[in-house]
Design a protein around this motif. Structure first.
Motif, PDB file in Angstrom:
ATOM      1  N   GLN A 230       0.860  -1.189   0.000  1.00  0.00           N
ATOM      2  CA  GLN A 230       0.000   0.000   0.000  1.00  0.00           C
ATOM      3  C   GLN A 230       0.895   1.238   0.000  1.00  0.00           C
ATOM      4  OE1 GLN A 230      -3.818   0.056   1.202  1.00  0.00           O
ATOM      5  NE2 GLN A 230      -3.619   1.833  -0.073  1.00  0.00           N
ATOM      6  N   VAL A 231       0.621   2.181  -0.898  1.00  0.00           N
ATOM      7  CA  VAL A 231       1.364   3.440  -0.953  1.00  0.00           C
ATOM      8  C   VAL A 231       0.361   4.590  -0.989  1.00  0.00           C
ATOM      9  CG1 VAL A 231       3.365   2.419  -2.120  1.00  0.00           C
ATOM     10  CG2 VAL A 231       1.539   3.447  -3.484  1.00  0.00           C
ATOM     11  N   THR A 232       0.804   5.759  -0.531  1.00  0.00           N
ATOM     12  CA  THR A 232      -0.015   6.968  -0.590  1.00  0.00           C
ATOM     13  C   THR A 232       0.805   8.068  -1.246  1.00  0.00           C
ATOM     14  OG1 THR A 232      -1.258   6.350   1.391  1.00  0.00           O
ATOM     15  CG2 THR A 232      -1.297   8.669   0.767  1.00  0.00           C
ATOM     16  N   MET A 233       0.191   8.742  -2.213  1.00  0.00           N
ATOM     17  CA  MET A 233       0.870   9.798  -2.964  1.00  0.00           C
ATOM     18  C   MET A 233       0.008  11.050  -2.981  1.00  0.00           C
ATOM     19  SD  MET A 233       3.440   8.270  -5.221  1.00  0.00           S
ATOM     20  CE  MET A 233       4.058   6.610  -5.189  1.00  0.00           C
ATOM     21  N   ASP A 234       0.629  12.171  -3.326  1.00  0.00           N
ATOM     22  CA  ASP A 234      -0.076  13.438  -3.470  1.00  0.00           C
ATOM     23  C   ASP A 234      -0.546  13.582  -4.912  1.00  0.00           C
ATOM     24  OD1 ASP A 234       0.365  14.366  -0.808  1.00  0.00           O
ATOM     25  OD2 ASP A 234       2.433  14.813  -1.362  1.00  0.00           O
ATOM     26  N   LEU A 235      -1.834  13.862  -5.077  1.00  0.00           N
ATOM     27  CA  LEU A 235      -2.427  14.010  -6.400  1.00  0.00           C
ATOM     28  C   LEU A 235      -3.015  15.407  -6.524  1.00  0.00           C
ATOM     29  CD1 LEU A 235      -3.361  12.481  -9.064  1.00  0.00           C
ATOM     30  CD2 LEU A 235      -5.546  12.208  -7.882  1.00  0.00           C
ATOM     31  N   THR A 236      -2.687  16.095  -7.610  1.00  0.00           N
ATOM     32  CA  THR A 236      -3.253  17.408  -7.897  1.00  0.00           C
ATOM     33  C   THR A 236      -4.070  17.328  -9.176  1.00  0.00           C
ATOM     34  OG1 THR A 236      -1.353  18.500  -6.869  1.00  0.00           O
ATOM     35  CG2 THR A 236      -2.727  19.846  -8.318  1.00  0.00           C
ATOM     36  N   TYR A 237      -5.314  17.744  -9.082  1.00  0.00           N
ATOM     37  CA  TYR A 237      -6.185  17.847 -10.260  1.00  0.00           C
ATOM     38  C   TYR A 237      -5.942  19.223 -10.850  1.00  0.00           C
ATOM     39  CZ  TYR A 237     -10.541  18.792 -12.782  1.00  0.00           C
ATOM     40  OH  TYR A 237     -11.469  19.154 -13.724  1.00  0.00           O
ATOM     41  N   ARG A 238      -5.519  19.284 -12.126  1.00  0.00           N
ATOM     42  CA  ARG A 238      -5.115  20.540 -12.734  1.00  0.00           C
ATOM     43  C   ARG A 238      -6.169  21.139 -13.659  1.00  0.00           C
ATOM     44  NH1 ARG A 238       1.004  20.292 -14.368  1.00  0.00           N
ATOM     45  NH2 ARG A 238       0.662  22.520 -14.208  1.00  0.00           N
ATOM     46  N   GLY A 239      -7.342  20.522 -13.684  1.00  0.00           N
ATOM     47  CA  GLY A 239      -8.432  21.097 -14.455  1.00  0.00           C
ATOM     48  C   GLY A 239      -8.840  20.240 -15.638  1.00  0.00           C
ATOM     49  N   THR A 240      -9.967  20.622 -16.231  1.00  0.00           N
ATOM     50  CA  THR A 240     -10.486  19.938 -17.416  1.00  0.00           C
ATOM     51  C   THR A 240     -10.786  20.980 -18.483  1.00  0.00           C
ATOM     52  OG1 THR A 240     -11.470  18.194 -16.067  1.00  0.00           O
ATOM     53  CG2 THR A 240     -12.310  18.418 -18.295  1.00  0.00           C
TER      54      THR A 240
END
Length: 192
Positions: free
Chosen positions: A131-141
């Motif tokens: 199990q890993v946890t990462m930082d995710l950024t949504y940059r738009g659509t």
């Protein structure tokens, strides 16, 4: 004939209550899966996996309910040095003949600020799943002006330990850092 009519009506009635979740697929020329390690404690060496597929499913416009799946070909590793690439493909590291793919399947996505999330999931690398946890950024659509497809952008960053995956066990941390920084950028087109 009446029987088929009722079956058809029943099918459409049930279909009306079925929620189709949009699927998004990575656009290869505009996506990159990269990593960086520190060599001898004094310099960073980066590389990429050039053959990978990511699928996102989400019913919300901000992707707050998204699920992510990644599959990458281990043999597509590229550090710009052929001898090093071949060594990384060998049993000393990825052992691509025995473990041809690395995979990630998300298990949770938690809001962590505006357009920011903590993405957790199962990463399988070198035959080991953790199990890993990462930082995710949504940059738009946006609508891509070339393809006319709805296109979403994401950036992923995080750190894994190669020792957790028994990767390069014969090369101690002073030679190659145990910590591997992951950075992935991607554009994802909505599947029609």
């Amino acid at each position: 004939m009446k029987k088929y009519f009722f079956i058809l009506i029943a099918f459409f009635a049930l279909s009306a209550f079925t929620n189709v979740v949009p699927t998004w697929l990575n656009d290869d020329p505009h996506s990159q899966l990269g990593f960086t390690v520190t060599h001898l404690g004094i310099s960073d060496v980066s590389g990429t996996f050039n053959d990978f597929d990511v699928k996102i499913e989400s019913s919300k416009p901000d992707f707050s309910d998204a699920s992510f799946e990644l599959t990458a070909k281990a043999s597509s590793i590229d550090t710009r040095v052929e001898a090093r690439n071949n060594h990384l493909k060998s049993p000393d590291f990825f052992d691509v003949a025995k473990y041809p793919e690395l995979t990630f399947k998300s298990t949770s996505l938690k809001k962590n600020g505006k357009d920011k999330y903590k993405l957790s999931g199962d990463l399988t690398l070198h035959g080991v799943t953790k199990q890993v946890t990462m930082d995710l950024t949504y940059r738009g659509t946006v609508v891509n002006p070339m393809s006319k497809a709805n296109t979403a952008g994401f950036q992923l960053e995080g750190v894994i330990k190669r020792s957790d995956f028994n990767l390069g066990a014969g090369f101690p941390a002073p030679m190659i850092s145990d910590e591997v920084r992951i950075k992935a950028d991607g554009e994802f087109a909505q599947k029609k």
